[in-house]
Design an enzyme around this catalytic site. Structure first.
Site, PDB file in Angstrom:
ATOM      1  N   ALA A  92     -19.640   1.910   3.553  1.00  0.00           N
ATOM      2  CA  ALA A  92     -18.992   0.905   2.845  1.00  0.00           C
ATOM      3  C   ALA A  92     -20.068   0.086   1.393  1.00  0.00           C
ATOM      4  O   ALA A  92     -19.821  -0.032   0.359  1.00  0.00           O
ATOM      5  CB  ALA A  92     -17.784   0.242   2.736  1.00  0.00           C
ATOM      6  N   GLY A 107     -14.516   5.175   5.393  1.00  0.00           N
ATOM      7  CA  GLY A 107     -13.926   6.118   5.968  1.00  0.00           C
ATOM      8  C   GLY A 107     -14.343   6.909   6.866  1.00  0.00           C
ATOM      9  O   GLY A 107     -14.918   6.395   7.291  1.00  0.00           O
ATOM     10  N   LYS A 123     -21.201  -6.914   3.297  1.00  0.00           N
ATOM     11  CA  LYS A 123     -20.401  -6.672   1.795  1.00  0.00           C
ATOM     12  C   LYS A 123     -19.518  -7.739   0.795  1.00  0.00           C
ATOM     13  O   LYS A 123     -19.789  -7.895   0.037  1.00  0.00           O
ATOM     14  CB  LYS A 123     -18.944  -5.880   2.676  1.00  0.00           C
ATOM     15  CG  LYS A 123     -19.109  -4.608   3.392  1.00  0.00           C
ATOM     16  CD  LYS A 123     -18.165  -4.072   3.737  1.00  0.00           C
ATOM     17  CE  LYS A 123     -17.583  -3.990   4.595  1.00  0.00           C
ATOM     18  NZ  LYS A 123     -16.011  -3.035   4.984  1.00  0.00           N
ATOM     19  N   LYS A 127       8.024   3.528   2.121  1.00  0.00           N
ATOM     20  CA  LYS A 127       9.287   3.745   1.894  1.00  0.00           C
ATOM     21  C   LYS A 127       9.522   2.625   1.681  1.00  0.00           C
ATOM     22  O   LYS A 127       9.955   1.337   2.214  1.00  0.00           O
ATOM     23  CB  LYS A 127       9.551   3.405   3.625  1.00  0.00           C
ATOM     24  CG  LYS A 127       9.251   4.739   4.454  1.00  0.00           C
ATOM     25  CD  LYS A 127       9.769   4.018   5.899  1.00  0.00           C
ATOM     26  CE  LYS A 127       9.255   5.600   6.783  1.00  0.00           C
ATOM     27  NZ  LYS A 127       8.782   5.249   8.621  1.00  0.00           N
ATOM     28  N   TYR A 150     -11.844  -5.638  10.099  1.00  0.00           N
ATOM     29  CA  TYR A 150     -10.985  -6.035  11.401  1.00  0.00           C
ATOM     30  C   TYR A 150     -10.656  -6.258  12.481  1.00  0.00           C
ATOM     31  O   TYR A 150     -11.527  -6.701  13.193  1.00  0.00           O
ATOM     32  CB  TYR A 150     -10.994  -4.387  12.152  1.00  0.00           C
ATOM     33  CG  TYR A 150     -11.841  -3.488  11.120  1.00  0.00           C
ATOM     34  CD1 TYR A 150     -10.664  -1.691  10.735  1.00  0.00           C
ATOM     35  CD2 TYR A 150     -12.537  -3.054   9.653  1.00  0.00           C
ATOM     36  CE1 TYR A 150     -11.107  -1.747  10.375  1.00  0.00           C
ATOM     37  CE2 TYR A 150     -13.090  -2.008   8.919  1.00  0.00           C
ATOM     38  CZ  TYR A 150     -11.825  -1.239   8.884  1.00  0.00           C
ATOM     39  OH  TYR A 150     -11.563  -0.245   7.677  1.00  0.00           O
ATOM     40  N   THR A 155      -3.882   4.951  -1.545  1.00  0.00           N
ATOM     41  CA  THR A 155      -4.869   5.190  -0.327  1.00  0.00           C
ATOM     42  C   THR A 155      -5.451   6.521  -0.975  1.00  0.00           C
ATOM     43  O   THR A 155      -4.708   7.238  -2.035  1.00  0.00           O
ATOM     44  CB  THR A 155      -4.785   5.548   0.063  1.00  0.00           C
ATOM     45  OG1 THR A 155      -3.693   6.235   0.661  1.00  0.00           O
ATOM     46  CG2 THR A 155      -4.110   4.072   1.173  1.00  0.00           C
ATOM     47  N   GLU A 170       1.093  -1.095  -0.074  1.00  0.00           N
ATOM     48  CA  GLU A 170       0.001   0.167  -0.109  1.00  0.00           C
ATOM     49  C   GLU A 170       0.844   1.461  -0.046  1.00  0.00           C
ATOM     50  O   GLU A 170       2.381   1.636   0.825  1.00  0.00           O
ATOM     51  CB  GLU A 170      -1.227   0.039   1.057  1.00  0.00           C
ATOM     52  CG  GLU A 170      -2.048   1.440   1.274  1.00  0.00           C
ATOM     53  CD  GLU A 170      -2.548   1.676   2.526  1.00  0.00           C
ATOM     54  OE1 GLU A 170      -3.464   0.428   2.368  1.00  0.00           O
ATOM     55  OE2 GLU A 170      -2.706   2.499   3.588  1.00  0.00           O
ATOM     56  N   ALA A 197      -6.894   8.899   3.046  1.00  0.00           N
ATOM     57  CA  ALA A 197      -6.265   8.829   4.185  1.00  0.00           C
ATOM     58  C   ALA A 197      -5.017   9.117   4.568  1.00  0.00           C
ATOM     59  O   ALA A 197      -4.490   9.681   4.137  1.00  0.00           O
ATOM     60  CB  ALA A 197      -6.531   7.032   4.207  1.00  0.00           C
TER      61      ALA A 197
END
Ligand code: FAD
Length: 295
Positions: free
Chosen positions: A124, A107, A165, A272, A145, A48, A17, A51
């Site tokens: 969502a 979001g 979903k 990174k 989550y 993203t 990501e 975010a």
């Protein structure tokens, strides 16, 4: 290339990501970092949307750049702060850019926001329905989550909404970061028990600074294992040591996941490339994915 097809090959996948720039002046440095990450040839790169202060207009631009480098890519899209017209325009832009994968998200709710305002998407799942209607060929991902979404009344209720979903057409799920793999294993078991059978990508965040750890807890509220806390307490004041320890911790999490049959890892790279490259190199013989160079 649709992500669900990449996930269904039976091979181990490592996706990464990235986030778009916050301002136009930061565009060049973010673009350089994203190109470095795409040059590692992860299974796919996801970008993203809004975010962490990232500017939403750049999400499609950055995702398209990744695609143009020959790397499968996914654009994130959130719906809570947008009206229906804006969402339709964003879906059109994504399709016109040739992006086949969308991570459909609600979001976070901005402070003082009236979630019941007319024409607003509240969850969502409504965005998933909208994408299906406007761009039926798209491959759709969703967020989940392992430690429960902070707003959910219970773990059971949260999983019920995840099931909804998936029933609405979400092809795969990506987890929030976690630092204790047993939390993921337990969650995966409960998802399967609830009939959620789509791939569930394990979200791994390499934490390489003390500040990043503090911010990660603040944003995700996730549990920090004693072993992890001891590492940050010991090395947090020494940037080189903390970076090395963070790479090793994330590597160990991934090795354990793969050892236990988990095939899909999603790295939160924090833009990174050198950290993503170090992790990819550490696991290249295990994954069979050659560690490319981010240079
Ligand atoms: P939802 O699926 O709508 O769930 C939100 C809450 O509502 C949960 O508590 C759920 O249990 C409940 N719920 C769901 N459906 C219903 C329903 N029908 N009725 C009642 N309750 C319901 N944020 C960004 O701003 N940009 C990003 O790019 C971004 N990328 C992310 C990527 C990943 C992998 C993850 C895990 C999170 C990401 N986020 C991003 C954060 C995300 O937007 C927030 O966590 C947000 O608060 C919830 O989004 P969601 O899509 O999970 O929402």
């Amino acid at each position: 290339m649709k992500i669900i097809d990449l996930l269904n090959t039976g091979k181990i996948t490592i996706s990464m990501e990235v986030f778009p720039p916050k301002t136009s002046t930061a565009f060049d440095s973010v673009e350089k970092a994203v190109r470095g990450i795409a040059a590692l040839h992860p299974t796919f790169v996801s970008c993203t949307y809004g975010a962490g202060g990232g500017t939403s207009e750049y999400t499609v631009k950055i995702t398209k750049e990744v695609l143009d480098m020959g790397v499968p890519a996914m654009a994130h899209l959130t719906c809570i702060s947008s009206d229906r017209d804006t969402i339709e325009q964003q879906i059109d832009r994504i399709r016109e850019a040739g992006i086949e994968n969308i991570l459909a998200l609600r979001g976070d709710i901005p402070q003082g926001f009236d979630v019941h305002a007319p024409h607003r998407f509240q969850h969502a799942i409504q965005l998933i329905h909208e994408i299906h209607a406007l761009y039926p060929e798209a491959c759709i991902g969703g967020a989940c989550y392992p430690e429960k979404h902070p707003e959910a009344a219970s773990k059971e209720e949260d999983i019920l909404h995840i099931r909804e979903k998936v029933d609405a057409g979400c092809n795969f799920l990506t987890t929030q970061m976690f630092f204790d793999n047993s939390i993921y294993y337990n969650y995966l078991y409960r998802l399967r028990e609830a009939g959620v059978m789509v791939p569930v990508l394990a979200g791994i965040m390499p934490v390489t600074t003390r500040r990043q750890m503090e911010r990660s807890i603040q944003l995700s509220g996730c549990i920090i294992p004693a072993r992890f806390k001891a590492m940050v307490d010991m090395f947090g004041g020494n940037p080189g040591a903390m970076k090395q320890a963070g790479i090793i911790y994330a590597t160990e999490q991934i090795v354990d996941l793969i050892s236990n049959g988990i095939r899909h890892i999603h790295l939160y790279t924090m833009n990174k490339p050198e950290i993503a490259e170090a992790i990819l190199r550490n696991i290249s013989a295990i994954t069979g994915i050659p560690a490319g160079s981010s240079d």
